[in-house]
Write an enzyme that holds these catalytic residues in place. Structure first.
Site, PDB file in Angstrom:
ATOM      1  CB  VAL A 116      -9.176   1.734  -5.174  1.00  0.00           C
ATOM      2  CG1 VAL A 116      -8.877   1.167  -6.554  1.00  0.00           C
ATOM      3  CG2 VAL A 116      -8.178   2.836  -4.820  1.00  0.00           C
ATOM      4  CG  ASN A 126     -12.464  -0.615   3.766  1.00  0.00           C
ATOM      5  OD1 ASN A 126     -12.922  -0.939   4.863  1.00  0.00           O
ATOM      6  ND2 ASN A 126     -11.282  -0.027   3.632  1.00  0.00           N
ATOM      7  CG  HIS A 179      -8.534  -3.093  -2.388  1.00  0.00           C
ATOM      8  ND1 HIS A 179      -9.454  -2.390  -3.144  1.00  0.00           N
ATOM      9  CD2 HIS A 179      -8.366  -2.384  -1.254  1.00  0.00           C
ATOM     10  CE1 HIS A 179      -9.810  -1.301  -2.478  1.00  0.00           C
ATOM     11  NE2 HIS A 179      -9.175  -1.275  -1.322  1.00  0.00           N
ATOM     12  CG  MET A 180      -7.674  -9.399   2.001  1.00  0.00           C
ATOM     13  SD  MET A 180      -7.321 -11.179   1.844  1.00  0.00           S
ATOM     14  CE  MET A 180      -8.969 -11.844   1.702  1.00  0.00           C
ATOM     15  CG  HIS A 181      -6.790  -2.930   3.140  1.00  0.00           C
ATOM     16  ND1 HIS A 181      -6.091  -1.751   2.978  1.00  0.00           N
ATOM     17  CD2 HIS A 181      -7.987  -2.731   2.538  1.00  0.00           C
ATOM     18  CE1 HIS A 181      -6.833  -0.878   2.326  1.00  0.00           C
ATOM     19  NE2 HIS A 181      -8.000  -1.440   2.049  1.00  0.00           N
ATOM     20  CG  ASP A 200      -2.063   0.977   1.095  1.00  0.00           C
ATOM     21  OD1 ASP A 200      -3.222   0.530   0.957  1.00  0.00           O
ATOM     22  OD2 ASP A 200      -1.808   2.199   1.111  1.00  0.00           O
ATOM     23  CB  ILE A 201       0.855   4.209  -2.210  1.00  0.00           C
ATOM     24  CG1 ILE A 201       1.945   5.107  -2.746  1.00  0.00           C
ATOM     25  CG2 ILE A 201      -0.433   4.971  -1.970  1.00  0.00           C
ATOM     26  CD1 ILE A 201       1.686   5.609  -4.161  1.00  0.00           C
TER      27      ILE A 201
END
Ligand code: AMP
Length: 116
Positions: free
Chosen positions: A95, A86, A99-101, A29-30
């Site tokens: 976004v 989310n 996606h899975m964090h 993650d940025i």
């Protein structure tokens, strides 16, 4: 219009990719919120959990297998980590490419702050 994550997956914009196969891509993650913060993303564009389809079940399950492998590689399998997805505005999804964090590397505290 491809999502920013599709551009990362296609390596059209720079990112720190830690894992990629024919189904998913994982990259840092940025704006990391923990010492380890990696996003695990389907290679195909699925906007949110609301859009997942039964035929994507094995790819979605694969995301967990990849998460487990990356947690081990990052050295946080035993100390612990959190997987978060989310979906939609109330969850703060930014976004619209599912996606899975994967977050960990220190004590993450409670999952949520209390609702008032
Ligand atoms: P979410 O709020 O669940 O949609 O999370 C979107 C995440 O994507 C945030 O944690 C951002 O920091 C992250 N993000 C946005 N753009 C990039 C990028 N170019 N490379 C890596 N992570 C990004």
């Amino acid at each position: 219009m491809p999502t920013i994550f599709s551009k990362i997956i296609a390596r059209e914009i720079p990112s720190e990719i830690v894992y990629q196969d024919d189904q998913v891509t994982a990259f840092k993650d940025i704006h990391p919120l923990a010492p380890v913060h990696i996003l695990i993303v389907p290679n195909i564009e699925i906007p949110s959990v609301n859009d997942v389809k039964p035929e994507q079940e094995s790819m979605l399950g694969h995301m967990f297998i990849v998460a487990k492998q990356i947690a081990a590689e990052q050295g946080i399998a035993q100390s612990g980590y959190r997987l978060l997805i989310n979906s939609g505005d109330d969850a703060g999804q930014e976004v619209y490419h599912l996606h899975m964090h994967l977050v960990g590397g220190h004590n993450l505290g409670p999952l949520l702050t209390k609702h008032h």
